[in-house]
Each structure stands twice: as structure tokens, then as C-alpha cells.
Scaffold this motif. Structure first.
Motif, mmCIF file in Angstrom:
data_model
loop_
_atom_site.group_PDB
_atom_site.id
_atom_site.type_symbol
_atom_site.label_atom_id
_atom_site.label_comp_id
_atom_site.label_asym_id
_atom_site.label_seq_id
_atom_site.Cartn_x
_atom_site.Cartn_y
_atom_site.Cartn_z
ATOM 1 N N ARG B 155 0.843 -1.195 0.000
ATOM 2 C CA ARG B 155 0.000 0.000 0.000
ATOM 3 C C ARG B 155 0.872 1.236 0.000
ATOM 4 O O ARG B 155 1.896 1.290 0.689
ATOM 5 C CB ARG B 155 -0.859 -0.007 1.273
ATOM 6 C CG ARG B 155 -1.997 0.958 1.291
ATOM 7 C CD ARG B 155 -3.067 0.462 2.280
ATOM 8 N NE ARG B 155 -4.268 1.257 2.175
ATOM 9 C CZ ARG B 155 -4.499 2.339 2.906
ATOM 10 N NH1 ARG B 155 -3.619 2.740 3.789
ATOM 11 N NH2 ARG B 155 -5.614 3.021 2.750
ATOM 12 N N MET B 157 0.167 5.467 0.316
ATOM 13 C CA MET B 157 -0.851 6.505 0.478
ATOM 14 C C MET B 157 -0.132 7.811 0.732
ATOM 15 O O MET B 157 0.686 7.895 1.653
ATOM 16 C CB MET B 157 -1.776 6.173 1.643
ATOM 17 C CG MET B 157 -2.831 7.226 1.879
ATOM 18 S SD MET B 157 -4.244 6.597 2.822
ATOM 19 C CE MET B 157 -3.787 7.114 4.460
ATOM 20 N N ILE B 253 -3.782 6.993 -3.537
ATOM 21 C CA ILE B 253 -3.796 5.723 -2.805
ATOM 22 C C ILE B 253 -3.619 4.567 -3.792
ATOM 23 O O ILE B 253 -4.383 4.436 -4.750
ATOM 24 C CB ILE B 253 -5.110 5.551 -2.011
ATOM 25 C CG1 ILE B 253 -5.333 6.766 -1.094
ATOM 26 C CG2 ILE B 253 -5.077 4.262 -1.192
ATOM 27 C CD1 ILE B 253 -6.643 6.723 -0.329
ATOM 28 N N GLU B 255 -3.116 0.414 -3.951
ATOM 29 C CA GLU B 255 -3.267 -0.768 -3.100
ATOM 30 C C GLU B 255 -3.202 -2.059 -3.898
ATOM 31 O O GLU B 255 -3.696 -2.137 -5.018
ATOM 32 C CB GLU B 255 -4.620 -0.712 -2.361
ATOM 33 C CG GLU B 255 -4.669 0.363 -1.308
ATOM 34 C CD GLU B 255 -6.057 0.531 -0.683
ATOM 35 O OE1 GLU B 255 -6.150 0.515 0.540
ATOM 36 O OE2 GLU B 255 -7.028 0.666 -1.458
ATOM 37 N N ALA B 270 -10.187 12.913 0.701
ATOM 38 C CA ALA B 270 -10.703 11.977 1.699
ATOM 39 C C ALA B 270 -10.503 12.557 3.088
ATOM 40 O O ALA B 270 -9.590 13.350 3.325
ATOM 41 C CB ALA B 270 -9.987 10.630 1.595
ATOM 42 N N ILE B 272 -9.251 12.033 6.751
ATOM 43 C CA ILE B 272 -8.347 11.147 7.508
ATOM 44 C C ILE B 272 -8.292 11.639 8.949
ATOM 45 O O ILE B 272 -8.403 12.840 9.202
ATOM 46 C CB ILE B 272 -6.913 11.079 6.927
ATOM 47 C CG1 ILE B 272 -6.300 12.472 6.793
ATOM 48 C CG2 ILE B 272 -6.873 10.355 5.604
ATOM 49 C CD1 ILE B 272 -4.806 12.416 6.522
ATOM 50 N N THR B 350 -13.540 0.870 0.548
ATOM 51 C CA THR B 350 -13.332 2.127 1.280
ATOM 52 C C THR B 350 -14.549 2.399 2.162
ATOM 53 O O THR B 350 -15.413 1.539 2.321
ATOM 54 C CB THR B 350 -13.068 3.287 0.290
ATOM 55 O OG1 THR B 350 -12.863 4.487 1.022
ATOM 56 C CG2 THR B 350 -14.214 3.474 -0.687
ATOM 57 N N ARG B 399 -16.392 -0.433 5.976
ATOM 58 C CA ARG B 399 -15.719 -0.640 4.699
ATOM 59 C C ARG B 399 -16.572 -1.485 3.753
ATOM 60 O O ARG B 399 -17.163 -2.483 4.161
ATOM 61 C CB ARG B 399 -14.364 -1.330 4.924
ATOM 62 C CG ARG B 399 -13.293 -0.367 5.438
ATOM 63 C CD ARG B 399 -12.115 -1.093 6.048
ATOM 64 N NE ARG B 399 -11.478 -2.016 5.116
ATOM 65 C CZ ARG B 399 -10.562 -1.651 4.217
ATOM 66 N NH1 ARG B 399 -10.183 -0.391 4.136
ATOM 67 N NH2 ARG B 399 -10.022 -2.546 3.419
ATOM 68 N N ASP B 402 -16.442 0.229 -3.405
ATOM 69 C CA ASP B 402 -16.909 1.545 -3.836
ATOM 70 C C ASP B 402 -18.170 1.448 -4.697
ATOM 71 O O ASP B 402 -19.036 2.317 -4.629
ATOM 72 C CB ASP B 402 -15.799 2.267 -4.609
ATOM 73 C CG ASP B 402 -15.991 3.770 -4.612
ATOM 74 O OD1 ASP B 402 -15.603 4.410 -3.612
ATOM 75 O OD2 ASP B 402 -16.559 4.297 -5.589
ATOM 76 N N ARG B 426 -14.976 10.137 0.957
ATOM 77 C CA ARG B 426 -14.420 8.875 1.445
ATOM 78 C C ARG B 426 -13.639 9.106 2.734
ATOM 79 O O ARG B 426 -13.153 10.216 2.983
ATOM 80 C CB ARG B 426 -13.543 8.228 0.384
ATOM 81 C CG ARG B 426 -14.348 7.802 -0.836
ATOM 82 C CD ARG B 426 -13.529 7.062 -1.867
ATOM 83 N NE ARG B 426 -14.363 6.808 -3.038
ATOM 84 C CZ ARG B 426 -14.536 7.682 -4.035
ATOM 85 N NH1 ARG B 426 -13.920 8.850 -4.026
ATOM 86 N NH2 ARG B 426 -15.329 7.382 -5.048
ATOM 87 N N GLU B 428 -10.440 7.583 4.959
ATOM 88 C CA GLU B 428 -9.268 6.706 4.816
ATOM 89 C C GLU B 428 -8.377 6.783 6.053
ATOM 90 O O GLU B 428 -8.583 7.620 6.925
ATOM 91 C CB GLU B 428 -8.447 7.121 3.584
ATOM 92 C CG GLU B 428 -9.185 6.994 2.265
ATOM 93 C CD GLU B 428 -9.380 5.545 1.828
ATOM 94 O OE1 GLU B 428 -8.651 4.666 2.328
ATOM 95 O OE2 GLU B 428 -10.277 5.302 1.001
ATOM 96 N N GLY B 429 -7.405 5.902 6.079
ATOM 97 C CA GLY B 429 -6.349 6.021 7.082
ATOM 98 C C GLY B 429 -6.704 5.510 8.459
ATOM 99 O O GLY B 429 -6.169 5.990 9.449
#
Lengths: 430, 430
Positions: B155, B157, B253, B255, B270, B272, B350, B399, B402, B426, B428-429
């Protein structure tokens, strides 16, 4: 173009890091082959205790005779993860004498004998790589000596020891004293039974010597690094730090002097503002700030120790060294052309936070202030607290040479109104 | 061993970055010579406007005919800092055809035609280096493709566009709206007169494509990167984020799917958590998190743009390419052996933060909750606020793919109790 004859690797040492290296070499063999351009084969594993069961390692590969393994004639690359000075030093030298390039994770050896080992590698046209020796998995040696090779590094400041950062983080977050936090670190496996190398700053000083040499293209020996451990840091120091909007970290600080004609290298605890990115490095993580003339301020952050992270760094070096072998080339060796001298700690320009126990009577502050002035040290702030005939005075200085600051402290101790120097801590990162 | 015949460098483009490259090559010539093992000489500078005065550059070196400069027969290395697709692409190809290795800072070109350019470099046994194309001075390309060459990156980011981070940071710290913050960024020189490439995420998407290819050893084209700009982010979104203990960043991001058989690449704003290290990246700084199997979580932080920082990255590459030239070797080229497909955005897993304007009457929440359930999306938290017959509903999901999340939003829009979808962001993190 893929070569099918494998490059043969001798693994010297099979402890926490070595066993992870062996495991990843086996489980990720196809990836390594693709990335190198030829297979790499674990051709021998030298250990002290052959009877110990090592999961995933063919017992046929295990030997107690590391020297014979290096001399048998088919080894291309040796990975040294034994640690300590001997037998690692002799084995690395033997490897070079037999045309074998070396990947090492040995900070103590590199800090002490890096120059001689680099010379031996160069003499034989071989590689000596050691990303894993500093800050575990964090790419730092390669970025500093390759990515920043066209820039001028002026300052490096970092947390390069995970054990002490864990202890200091616990003291900060729980209010625990040093011994209590150390006990917790030991119970959780973050500190060794004998924590001296970590808590007295020897481990950080070795890394500081290696990084200083790379940063300034000069030779910095372990003895050149000023070193103070963190065993004297108290809960009261953290309380003082908090009042200043600071926390306390054990820092390795490498600086080029303002005139560019010398460098300094030191390891000691220091207060840093909570707003500084290093202040928020928690638990056993490492982080290193690098200030370069063109690049500006860079930070590298990650796990600074542990089997798998250290193995990641070793394997990154293995790929590079293997690629060099195939290309019949070598990577960058030692770069020490600037020959900049390392100045003593007294020349370092820093700030002090000093707590004094003083008599609670008029004129004390004037006497103390005069002492600072006599040593050419300018005071930033003073805080006086008095109760029950006792009083304390907390002085934070402006920047001054460490010699002037420590001279001031010695003179303060001799004042009859000063009953004691409760604590002295440098202030950095502003 | 020092070679005295210099390596000759053609500088293609002499704007903000190119002039810094030329300046440092001149002022730090001795250091570069020592670090490379031979002098490097600026042998020609190709520009569009030859009449412009360029301090420190010998007018004799300046030409408008870049092609002729590359073809004249004595150039070893070309530095391409023109930017954009043409004429940069043709010039780089011409360089390779004439045995010239290339250092480029051109993210748009690398993202679009990286594979073809890498193939051309490899065909001629030459280097193509481009550290400066991603995140300015921050060493990222080299650490990812060399330091982590023995590891498996799962990953990445990061904040890879300084302009948008400056705007979002202003919105966060001052409560300003998008336009007001953009105007400030423009006035201070952080945003260009036409900010489209930055604010619509095109610049970040190009960097994401380059990083994804390196991280996963596969080919990721610019078109493979899902892209959403940040022009719709409002002060109200920041207020929502604050209530959740979050801030908003424009993130790239990348992944690897859980089954390891595909990858995803995306750029979008997003939320975070404030506790995430990326949340505290201020102003125009960049920072990239890399999660690797053995190394764990690493972070790289620094200035993501600007003449001097970008020049630092270019010169680091110049030193490496020059060393390779002397050794008659090349560094690592494209590594795309995994051939992992890039999955569409609908497959990305996500979380959504959704603000709905709803009718203030009983049964609305039940209807909304049913819609989520019908799409297989599980709700983490719901917050209802009602006043004056209007009500708002803020839903944060668990989660989910999408496609399921966006399908839910479409279905919500059709409910007669839902008056409008005020915002979707969204998360994230975590």
C-alpha cells in the motif's frame, strides 16, 4: 535477460534478523530472481549453535565454520548479521579476500572500523552495503548517499534508537519514572536484559558516526561522537518540558559548522517543541530529519528495529549488490574527500534548560543573571518559584557554545545562594 | 581513481528547475566531481527564448536547437526539465538513439509513456532516471525501487501535490471556502494562473501512476488511475470532518488487492483522522506512506516542488547516471514482471461519509437504513440533526466496495424523503 546460474549467498548469523532474511529469500525467491535478473541461492548458513532447530532452513546448509564457508570458492555475496566486532570483522575481511561482496547490518563494526572495511572492499573491487545498520527498515543510507549525492547536507537530527524512544514515550504519556518505564520496556521485549548499549546512547552514537560520515563526506569515528545517555531523565524533567510546550527525546544530531570548515556529532537527551515532527514519534519508531541546501527539510520515518524490518533493509541491499555483481560493477563506496574535522562538544551551539534550587532571598536572581552574563550566555526566560523558604529558578538560555553553557553551570554550582543544580537539559529543534 | 575527461551534460529546458540545476552544477562542481569520480561539464543549454538573460550561464552554451545539441556527438547525459509531452518525448528518444542517458523530471510524460521510454533506454543500454518526477526533493523513486527491492509493497498513500495541500490546509486552519483559499494560493505563487492540473488531480494522478508501477512491479497507465479533484470540497465538509476528529486531504492511494491478484490506483479527497501522520502535513509539503510486508509502515516527508528541491532530486540522479556511465553499467530499469491488472474504482474497498438533507418526519432513518442494507453496506454511525421541519442525516459506513457505496448513494437520491445528498466524502487512514 535472465541468467539461470544462481548467485550464491552465505548467511553469517541466523538470529532474529538472519532467520527472517532466510525466510524471505525462500518465500519470495521468484520476486528476487525477477528483480535481480538471476536467482539467488542460500548456499550456506553459519551459526554458533548448530543444534538449534531453524524452521524453513535446510539443515544441510548449516555450519559452525563460517570461515570455511567463505573460502569454499562458490560464494558471491555474504550477509553478515552476527553483530559485534569479532568474529564479524575478520569474516568480512575474509569475504573480501575471496571476492565476496558483503551486506552487513552491523552498526558497531561499521562505526568503529568502517574506513578500513570500505578500503578493503574497494581494494578488491567489491561492495560493502549496510542500510540495515542505521534505523532498521527506514531507507536512510541509500537516500543520503545516492538521492542527495548532488546536494549539500547541513544537518541531520533524528531518533535512531527505538528502545530509548519507547521508554521516553512511556515516561511522557504516563508520568512514569525512568526505572518504571524501563521495566515495562524490558517486559515487552523492547529492552534487552542489559540495556546499557541503548540507554547509555552507545547504539545511537554508532549510528550517528555512520550517518555523519555519509552526510558530510568525511570520516567520523565512534570516539568523535559526544554521547550522553538518558538514565538521568526524570519525571520532573518531563514536567518541566511540558511547561515549555516540549517533550524529551534522545537525539542524534550531526551538524556542519556555520563556516563549513568542521562538523559536530552528538547524542544526548533534549527537549524539543511538541510542534516539531520528531516530537510525535511514538513507541519504538525511529525518524530522522535531514536538512540539505537545495532539498530543504526531509524526514524519514519507520520501524527502527525488529527482525522483519531489518531483514527488509538487508534484502534491499542484497538485490543491489547482486545486480552490481551481474553488471561487474560496484555501487558507491566510502566518500570521505572533504576530510572535515570533527569539533568537540564545547563548540556545539545549543540552548540549555537549567533548574536550580536556590535560597529564597532577595538578590539571588541578580547573582545568577550576572554569572550567565560573565560567561557570555544570554538568558531567554527565567521562572522563579518559591515556597517554605526554598525556591527554584528555571532558566532557559539563548543559543551559545556548549562550553560557555557548561562553564556557566559550573560557576552557578559555586554560588553560595545556589543549593543545587536540579537538572540540565539541552533544548533543540527551534 | 579520478578521471579527468569530463562527462558532458546537455540541459534541456532552463526554467525554474533548469536554472537551479545549472547553478548548482557550477557552484558545487568540485563536490560533484568527487562524488562521481569525474568532472561533469554543462556542455549545452537548450531553451525556447535565447534572449532571456540567465545569470551564471555562459551565453555561448545556449541554443534553441535541442535536437542538434543531442546529435552533435559529445553529450553523455541529457537532463530534461522542459515538462509536458512534446517536444520532451521526441528529445528523450533522440537522446537514447545517440547513446545519451537521460535524467527527467517529467511526471506527465513518464505517466503516459513510461513503458516505451524505459524500453528505448534498455534497448540502447542506457539509463532513464526520474526521481524529480514524483514528490520533488523527497527520495521516493529510489527508496521504493532499490531500498525496498527485497520487500513486498502492499500500500502507498500520500499527499503528492503541494498546491492542493496548501489550499486544503488553509481551508482547514482558517475556515475559508475553496475559492478564497485558491485565491490566496495563487497570490502567494503556490497555484498557477490555470490551476486545473493541480486542483482536478491530474498532476497527482500522473505521480500515482508512476508510483504504482514501481510499487507493484507492473504497468499502470495514467488512464488506469481513478481521479477526482478537490474543487467541490467545502467549508461544510471541513466542519463535518472536524466533528469526526478528521481533516481532509487530497490523497493518492495505491493498493494491492487482498488476494494479491490485482491492484488499484486512485486520487481523490478523503477524510483522515487527525492522529494520522498525513493529517499534520501542512502548507505545500508532500508526504508519502509506504506499507511493505517486512519493513512495515514507512513515511517520507519533504518539499514536493520548487526549483531548488526539484533540482536536488535531478542532481542526485545525475550523480547516479554519471557513475553508471563511468562503470559502463546501468541502474535498475522498468520492473513490470508481475503484470498485475489494475481494477476499476468500483472494486476499491473504502468507507463513505454521507450528508443527506431529509424530511423531518418519522420513518426516514428506517428508510435510509434499509437502502444501505439492500446494497450490502453496513453503517458505522448515524447522526441526525433536525430544525424547522428540515433535517440532516450524517452516515458513516463501514468498509465496502466503492461500487456498493456509490450504488447506495444513487438509491438514496431516489427516495422521496431524501431532499438531496449534501456531500459524499471517502474516509481513509484507519
Amino acid at each position: 535477460m535472465m541468467r539461470t546460474r544462481p548467485l550464491k549467498v552465505a548467511l553469517l548469523g541466523c538470529g532474529v534478523v538472519g532467520s527472517e532474511v532466510a525466510r524471505i529469500m525462500t518465500t519470495h525467491a521468484d520476486d528476487l530472481t525477477q528483480r535481480i535478473g538471476a536467482p539467488v541461492e542460500l548456499a550456506g548458513v553459519a551459526v554458533r549453535r548448530p543444534s538449534k532447530v531453524r524452521e524453513g532452513i535446510d539443515p544441510e546448509l548449516v555450519t559452525t565454520d563460517a570461515t570455511a564457508l567463505l573460502k569454499r570458492g562458490d560464494i558471491d555475496i555474504a550477509i553478515e548479521v552476527i553483530g559485534g566486532i569479532e568474529p564479524a570483522r575478520t569474516l568480512i575481511t575474509t569475504a573480501f579476500e575471496h571476492g565476496i561482496s558483503v551486506v552487513s547490518a552491523n552498526k558497531a563494526l561499521l562505526a568503529q572500523d568502517g574506513a578500513a572495511l570500505h578500503a578493503a572492499a574497494e581494494q578488491h573491487g567489491l561492495d560493502l552495503y549496510y542500510e540495515a545498520a542505521v534505523a532498521g527498515a527506514i531507507p536512510l543510507v541509500r537516500p543520503m548517499r545516492e538521492s542527495l549525492a548532488g546536494d549539500k547536507i547541513n544537518r541531520v537530527m533524528g531518533i535512531v534508537n527505538g528502545t530509548t524512544n519507547f521508554i521516553l514515550d512511556k515516561m511522557d504519556s504516563t508520568g512514569a519514572g525512568y526505572q518504571e518505564a524501563l521495566d515495562e520496556a524490558t517486559a515487552l521485549g523492547y529492552a534487552e536484559a542489559d540495556p546499557t548499549a541503548d540507554v547509555e546512547g552507545y547504539d545511537a552514537a554508532a549510528k550517528a558516526a555512520i550517518l555523519a560520515g555519509i552526510a558530510f563526506h568525511t570520516r567520523v569515528r565512534l570516539d568523535d561522537v559526544y554521547r550522553e545517555g538518558m538514565t538521568e531523565v526524570s519525571a520532573a524533567d518531563f514536567a518541566s518540558a511540558k511547561r515549555m510546550g516540549c517533550t524529551i527525546k534522545l537525539l542524534a544530531i550531526l551538524e556542519r559548522a556555520a563556516d563549513g570548515e568542521s562538523v559536530t556529532a552528538r547524542v544526548h537527551p533534549a527537549m524539543i517543541p511538541l510542534s516539531h515532527p520528531l516530537a510525535s514519534v511514538r513507541e519504538a519508531y525511529n525518524a530522522v530529519f535531514v536538512e540539505a541546501e537545495a532539498a530543504g527539510r526531509l524526514m524519514f520515518y519507520g520501524p527502527g528495529a525488529g527482525g522483519a524490518p531489518t531483514a527488509s533493509a538487508v534484502l534491499g541491499d542484497l538485490v543491489a549488490v547482486a545486480r552490481n555483481k551481474l553488471a561487474e560493477a560496484t555501487g558507491p563506496g566510502e566518500s570521505a574527500y572533504t576530510q572535515l574535522p570533527v569539533s568537540p562538544m564545547g563548540d556545539v551551539v545549543t540552548r540549555y534548560h537549567i533548574s536550580l534550587d536556590v535560597a529564597d532571598k532577595p538578590g539571588v536572581l541578580a547573582q545568577v543573571a550576572t554569572t550567565f552574563a560573565e560567561h557570555g550566555v544570554s538568558i531567554d526566560t527565567v521562572r522563579q518559584q518559591g515556597k517554605d523558604g526554598e525556591a527554584s529558578l528555571v532558566v532557559v538560555t539563548h543559543r551559545a557554545p556548549d562550553a560557555a553553557l557548561s562553564g556557566t553551570v559550573e560557576a552557578l554550582r559555586k554560588l553560595d545562594t545556589v543549593r543545587g543544580v536540579a537538572s540540565i537539559m539541552r533544548v533543540e529543534g527551534e
